[in-house]
Design a protein around this motif. Structure first.
Motif, PDB file in Angstrom:
ATOM      1  N   LYS A  63       2.725   1.081  -1.370  1.00  0.00           N
ATOM      2  CA  LYS A  63       2.599  -0.347  -1.053  1.00  0.00           C
ATOM      3  C   LYS A  63       2.613  -0.598   0.450  1.00  0.00           C
ATOM      4  O   LYS A  63       1.721  -1.263   0.990  1.00  0.00           O
ATOM      5  CB  LYS A  63       3.729  -1.112  -1.740  1.00  0.00           C
ATOM      6  N   LEU A  64       3.628  -0.100   1.145  1.00  0.00           N
ATOM      7  CA  LEU A  64       3.759  -0.381   2.567  1.00  0.00           C
ATOM      8  C   LEU A  64       2.607   0.186   3.375  1.00  0.00           C
ATOM      9  O   LEU A  64       2.117  -0.439   4.328  1.00  0.00           O
ATOM     10  CB  LEU A  64       5.094   0.180   3.086  1.00  0.00           C
ATOM     11  N   THR A  65       2.148   1.377   3.000  1.00  0.00           N
ATOM     12  CA  THR A  65       1.027   1.993   3.721  1.00  0.00           C
ATOM     13  C   THR A  65      -0.223   1.136   3.640  1.00  0.00           C
ATOM     14  O   THR A  65      -0.898   0.870   4.651  1.00  0.00           O
ATOM     15  CB  THR A  65       0.740   3.389   3.160  1.00  0.00           C
TER      16      THR A  65
ATOM     17  N   LEU B  21      -4.182  -2.997   5.842  1.00  0.00           N
ATOM     18  CA  LEU B  21      -4.906  -4.257   5.720  1.00  0.00           C
ATOM     19  C   LEU B  21      -4.457  -5.258   6.771  1.00  0.00           C
ATOM     20  O   LEU B  21      -5.276  -6.013   7.302  1.00  0.00           O
ATOM     21  CB  LEU B  21      -4.703  -4.829   4.314  1.00  0.00           C
ATOM     22  N   THR B  22      -3.160  -5.260   7.090  1.00  0.00           N
ATOM     23  CA  THR B  22      -2.668  -6.156   8.140  1.00  0.00           C
ATOM     24  C   THR B  22      -3.304  -5.815   9.482  1.00  0.00           C
ATOM     25  O   THR B  22      -3.709  -6.702  10.242  1.00  0.00           O
ATOM     26  CB  THR B  22      -1.138  -6.060   8.244  1.00  0.00           C
TER      27      THR B  22
ATOM     28  N   THR C 129      -0.171   3.020  -7.196  1.00  0.00           N
ATOM     29  CA  THR C 129      -0.472   1.969  -6.226  1.00  0.00           C
ATOM     30  C   THR C 129      -1.577   1.042  -6.730  1.00  0.00           C
ATOM     31  O   THR C 129      -2.596   1.488  -7.255  1.00  0.00           O
ATOM     32  CB  THR C 129      -0.902   2.586  -4.886  1.00  0.00           C
ATOM     33  N   VAL C 130      -1.358  -0.250  -6.558  1.00  0.00           N
ATOM     34  CA  VAL C 130      -2.352  -1.288  -6.846  1.00  0.00           C
ATOM     35  C   VAL C 130      -2.531  -2.120  -5.585  1.00  0.00           C
ATOM     36  O   VAL C 130      -1.552  -2.530  -4.962  1.00  0.00           O
ATOM     37  CB  VAL C 130      -1.912  -2.184  -8.017  1.00  0.00           C
TER      38      VAL C 130
ATOM     39  N   CYS D  83      -2.444  -8.094  -0.981  1.00  0.00           N
ATOM     40  CA  CYS D  83      -1.103  -7.596  -1.282  1.00  0.00           C
ATOM     41  C   CYS D  83      -1.242  -6.250  -1.986  1.00  0.00           C
ATOM     42  O   CYS D  83      -2.340  -5.842  -2.394  1.00  0.00           O
ATOM     43  CB  CYS D  83      -0.307  -8.581  -2.145  1.00  0.00           C
ATOM     44  N   ALA D  84      -0.126  -5.561  -2.130  1.00  0.00           N
ATOM     45  CA  ALA D  84      -0.123  -4.241  -2.756  1.00  0.00           C
ATOM     46  C   ALA D  84       1.202  -4.032  -3.465  1.00  0.00           C
ATOM     47  O   ALA D  84       2.195  -4.707  -3.187  1.00  0.00           O
ATOM     48  CB  ALA D  84      -0.355  -3.144  -1.715  1.00  0.00           C
TER      49      ALA D  84
END
Length: 254
Positions: free
Chosen positions: A177-179, A184-185, A54-55, A171-172
């Motif tokens: 990614k979705l987590t 953050l959202t 993950t980034v 972004c991720a």
């Protein structure tokens, strides 16, 4: 499964039974569409990127950004004012970083100035897109995050193996990614969030740094990855980098 009977070139040679995988005849060439209009090799590249570490990248304000990566090998200095982070196949990531470095050098020699962040992100997007339409090649199995300073402001762009280029505030990419995007959202959607306040900056950095992952055996968690802080001056200049191993809220005052 379906079976295909293949005979050898010699008439006396016995026949061989080989399994035929569904969709295999549509993923041998990058320019061949499947019956439902999909480019399977492009989807394979996107899947390879989504399975990577993950980034997460966040532009906190005009002069401050944060980047969470699994290791420093995922971070590449492209120019004095531009950084590249990747998730997916390491070999493809190194190829993309080397290509962008050479492109920046050619731009500087041709025009006498360094390229903007958007221009470098466009170079990455164009390369990834070109590899999806040339026979004999394959898409890069990595997602790229281009962060840089332009006019005293930090900008963030993301490109995927299909060559889609988008600009983000955060972004991720990778397995979680979705987590991370949902976290953050939820944080930025709060009405009382003032991003420039020290409290909220510390909350964002803490959220990224406290992103633990479970080990293979169960619920026990462990720290994984590095948190990078990117700064620039309002007057412009190169990106200043610092890597945080143990988070301290006072770091935003330094």
């Amino acid at each position: 499964s379906l079976l295909e009977r293949t005979h050898g070139a010699h008439s006396r040679r016995r026949s061989v039974i080989r399994p035929v995988q569904r969709g295999s005849k549509y993923d041998r060439e990058i320019t061949t569409f499947s019956t439902d209009g999909r480019l399977l090799q492009v989807e394979y590249g996107i899947e390879a990127a989504d399975r990577g570490d993950t980034v997460v990248a966040v532009v906190i304000n005009q002069t401050l950004a944060a980047l969470k990566v699994s290791s420093s090998e995922k971070v590449h200095r492209i120019d004095a004012h531009i950084l590249l982070a990747t998730t997916g196949l390491n070999g493809d990531s190194r190829y993309l970083a080397e290509y962008l470095r050479h492109s920046c050098q050619r731009h500087r020699l041709s025009y006498g100035e360094s390229p903007t962040v958007k221009e470098v992100a466009t170079m990455a997007s164009k390369l990834q897109h070109d590899l999806t339409k040339r026979p004999g090649l394959r898409p890069l199995g990595c997602t790229a995050f281009v962060l840089g300073a332009c006019g005293g402001e930090i900008q963030l762009y993301q490109t995927n193996p299909g060559g889609i280029l988008e600009q983000y505030t955060f972004c991720a990419g990778g397995a979680k990614k979705l987590t991370m995007v949902n976290k953050l959202t939820e944080f930025f959607s709060k009405k009382d969030v003032v991003v420039d306040s020290e409290k909220n900056i510390a909350s964002i950095l803490s959220l990224l740094h406290d992103d633990d992952e479970e080990d293979d055996e169960g619920s026990e968690k462990k720290k994984k990855g590095d948190l990078w802080i990117l700064r620039t001056k309002p007057s412009g200049g190169p990106l200043q980098l610092s890597c945080i191993k143990s988070f301290d809220p006072n770091i935003i005052r330094e």
